[in-house]
Design an enzyme around this catalytic site. Structure first.
Site, PDB file in Angstrom:
ATOM      1  N   ASP A 272      -5.889  -0.562  -2.133  1.00 53.08           N
ATOM      2  CA  ASP A 272      -6.579  -1.444  -3.074  1.00 53.08           C
ATOM      3  C   ASP A 272      -7.904  -1.960  -2.536  1.00 53.08           C
ATOM      4  O   ASP A 272      -8.175  -1.904  -1.341  1.00 53.08           O
ATOM      5  CB  ASP A 272      -5.708  -2.668  -3.374  1.00 53.08           C
ATOM      6  CG  ASP A 272      -5.684  -3.665  -2.206  1.00 53.08           C
ATOM      7  OD1 ASP A 272      -5.438  -3.223  -1.066  1.00 53.08           O
ATOM      8  OD2 ASP A 272      -5.951  -4.856  -2.426  1.00 53.08           O
TER       9      ASP A 272
ATOM     10  N   ASP B  95      -5.234   1.906  10.910  1.00 49.37           N
ATOM     11  CA  ASP B  95      -6.611   1.615  11.285  1.00 49.37           C
ATOM     12  C   ASP B  95      -6.601   1.176  12.759  1.00 49.37           C
ATOM     13  O   ASP B  95      -6.560   2.014  13.657  1.00 49.37           O
ATOM     14  CB  ASP B  95      -7.087   0.514  10.310  1.00 49.37           C
ATOM     15  CG  ASP B  95      -8.556   0.179  10.430  1.00 49.37           C
ATOM     16  OD1 ASP B  95      -9.365   1.107  10.525  1.00 49.37           O
ATOM     17  OD2 ASP B  95      -8.890  -1.019  10.417  1.00 49.37           O
ATOM     18  N   THR B  96      -6.547  -0.117  13.036  1.00 47.24           N
ATOM     19  CA  THR B  96      -6.464  -0.582  14.424  1.00 47.24           C
ATOM     20  C   THR B  96      -5.108  -0.262  15.050  1.00 47.24           C
ATOM     21  O   THR B  96      -4.982  -0.178  16.265  1.00 47.24           O
ATOM     22  CB  THR B  96      -6.659  -2.112  14.496  1.00 47.24           C
ATOM     23  OG1 THR B  96      -5.588  -2.748  13.795  1.00 47.24           O
ATOM     24  CG2 THR B  96      -7.983  -2.523  13.892  1.00 47.24           C
TER      25      THR B  96
ATOM     26  N   ARG C 222      -4.965   0.553  -7.027  1.00 47.90           N
ATOM     27  CA  ARG C 222      -3.731   1.100  -6.437  1.00 47.90           C
ATOM     28  C   ARG C 222      -3.131   2.216  -7.295  1.00 47.90           C
ATOM     29  O   ARG C 222      -2.443   3.087  -6.793  1.00 47.90           O
ATOM     30  CB  ARG C 222      -2.673  -0.007  -6.292  1.00 47.90           C
ATOM     31  CG  ARG C 222      -3.012  -1.067  -5.258  1.00 47.90           C
ATOM     32  CD  ARG C 222      -1.770  -1.888  -4.965  1.00 47.90           C
ATOM     33  NE  ARG C 222      -2.048  -3.148  -4.296  1.00 47.90           N
ATOM     34  CZ  ARG C 222      -2.206  -3.305  -2.976  1.00 47.90           C
ATOM     35  NH1 ARG C 222      -2.118  -2.259  -2.188  1.00 47.90           N
ATOM     36  NH2 ARG C 222      -2.449  -4.483  -2.448  1.00 47.90           N
TER      37      ARG C 222
ATOM     38  N   GLY D 208       0.760  -1.249   0.000  1.00 46.70           N
ATOM     39  CA  GLY D 208       0.000   0.000   0.000  1.00 46.70           C
ATOM     40  C   GLY D 208       0.788   1.295   0.000  1.00 46.70           C
ATOM     41  O   GLY D 208       0.332   2.293  -0.544  1.00 46.70           O
TER      42      GLY D 208
ATOM     43  N   ASP E 142       0.484   3.622   4.346  1.00 47.56           N
ATOM     44  CA  ASP E 142      -0.616   4.287   3.647  1.00 47.56           C
ATOM     45  C   ASP E 142      -1.713   4.726   4.616  1.00 47.56           C
ATOM     46  O   ASP E 142      -2.127   5.873   4.622  1.00 47.56           O
ATOM     47  CB  ASP E 142      -1.203   3.372   2.551  1.00 47.56           C
ATOM     48  CG  ASP E 142      -1.517   1.953   3.041  1.00 47.56           C
ATOM     49  OD1 ASP E 142      -1.355   1.665   4.250  1.00 47.56           O
ATOM     50  OD2 ASP E 142      -1.936   1.128   2.207  1.00 47.56           O
TER      51      ASP E 142
ATOM     52  N   THR F 248      -0.781  -3.520  12.885  1.00 49.84           N
ATOM     53  CA  THR F 248       0.355  -3.743  11.982  1.00 49.84           C
ATOM     54  C   THR F 248       1.557  -2.900  12.400  1.00 49.84           C
ATOM     55  O   THR F 248       2.678  -3.405  12.502  1.00 49.84           O
ATOM     56  CB  THR F 248      -0.044  -3.395  10.526  1.00 49.84           C
ATOM     57  OG1 THR F 248      -1.291  -4.011  10.223  1.00 49.84           O
ATOM     58  CG2 THR F 248       1.018  -3.859   9.549  1.00 49.84           C
ATOM     59  N   LEU F 249       1.321  -1.614  12.666  1.00 49.04           N
ATOM     60  CA  LEU F 249       2.438  -0.728  13.015  1.00 49.04           C
ATOM     61  C   LEU F 249       3.020  -1.073  14.379  1.00 49.04           C
ATOM     62  O   LEU F 249       4.225  -0.984  14.591  1.00 49.04           O
ATOM     63  CB  LEU F 249       1.986   0.734  12.967  1.00 49.04           C
ATOM     64  CG  LEU F 249       1.647   1.244  11.565  1.00 49.04           C
ATOM     65  CD1 LEU F 249       1.277   2.718  11.609  1.00 49.04           C
ATOM     66  CD2 LEU F 249       2.809   1.026  10.599  1.00 49.04           C
TER      67      LEU F 249
END
Ligand code: 5GP
Ligand code: MG
Length: 188
Positions: A169, A112-113, A175, A53, A109, A116-117
């Site tokens: 996407d 959200d929650t 994308r 992304g 990109d 991931t980061l």
């Protein structure tokens, strides 16, 4: 344009995105210039983009950073249970360059929650990164589950919208759009 009818609402157009990225690049230069100095030399900042992304955002961001040296690396993280943000996370592609004692700016990109980061920052700090910062183009801050603070945010997206374009996407499509918009339900 082949996707024209699939986008119901353009939220940020090309000009708005590029303008905001230029501003973010100035902020990054200003903040990191003193931070990167070691023994009278400026060492490069490592920008780590999350695939897929962030590929356009990272590309445009680095082209606007001119006052500090930068290096570029990529990771790819996936969650079991494709299409959702829940589930166990794992590396599909790890960083290539060592991060020990290096200043890292993670470029994403959309957050959200925050899972991931949070997962990535944990790994980088375990590997001995000197610092780990977060630079996201879009922040859905109302949906945060993990306590990760963003250092640079392009745009806030409070509502629970599903966005596509400019790297984002839906089923691998859209994308390549220059804009970020909402997907029309008829396209799903
Ligand atoms: P989280 O912060 O929940 O761990 O996950 C963030 C990831 O979820 C983003 O990198 C992106 O892949 C995906 N995501 C979250 N919101 C959206 C959205 O509105 N559109 C698209 N295309 N992906 C999203
Ligand atoms: Mg992503």
């Amino acid at each position: 344009m082949v996707y024209e009818r699939d986008i119901s609402n353009i939220i940020w157009d090309d000009e708005a995105i590029q303008q905001r990225i230029r501003e973010m690049a100035r902020e990054i230069e200003r903040d990191y210039k003193p931070k990167l100095e070691r023994n009278g030399k400026i060492e490069p900042l490592i920008l780590v983009g999350l695939l897929k992304g962030a590929f356009l955002f990272l590309a445009d961001l680095v082209r606007n950073i001119e006052e500090i040296p930068v290096e570029v690396d990529f990771v790819r993280i996936a969650s079991y249970g494709e299409g959702t943000t829940s589930g166990e996370l794992r590396f599909i592609q790890d960083l290539v360059d060592p991060v020990l004692n290096r200043h890292i700016l993670i470029v994403e990109d959309i957050v959200d929650t925050g899972n991931t980061l949070h997962y990535l920052a944990d790994i980088l700090s375990n590997r001995g990164a000197a610092s780990t910062g977060f630079c996201v183009l879009i922040d859905k801050s109302a949906r945060r589950e993990k306590p990760v603070g963003m250092d640079y945010v392009g745009f806030e997206c409070e509502e629970d919208k599903f966005l596509v374009g400019y790297g984002l996407d839906y089923a691998e499509k859209y994308r390549n759009l220059k804009i970020i918009g909402e997907l029309d339900p008829s396209a799903i």
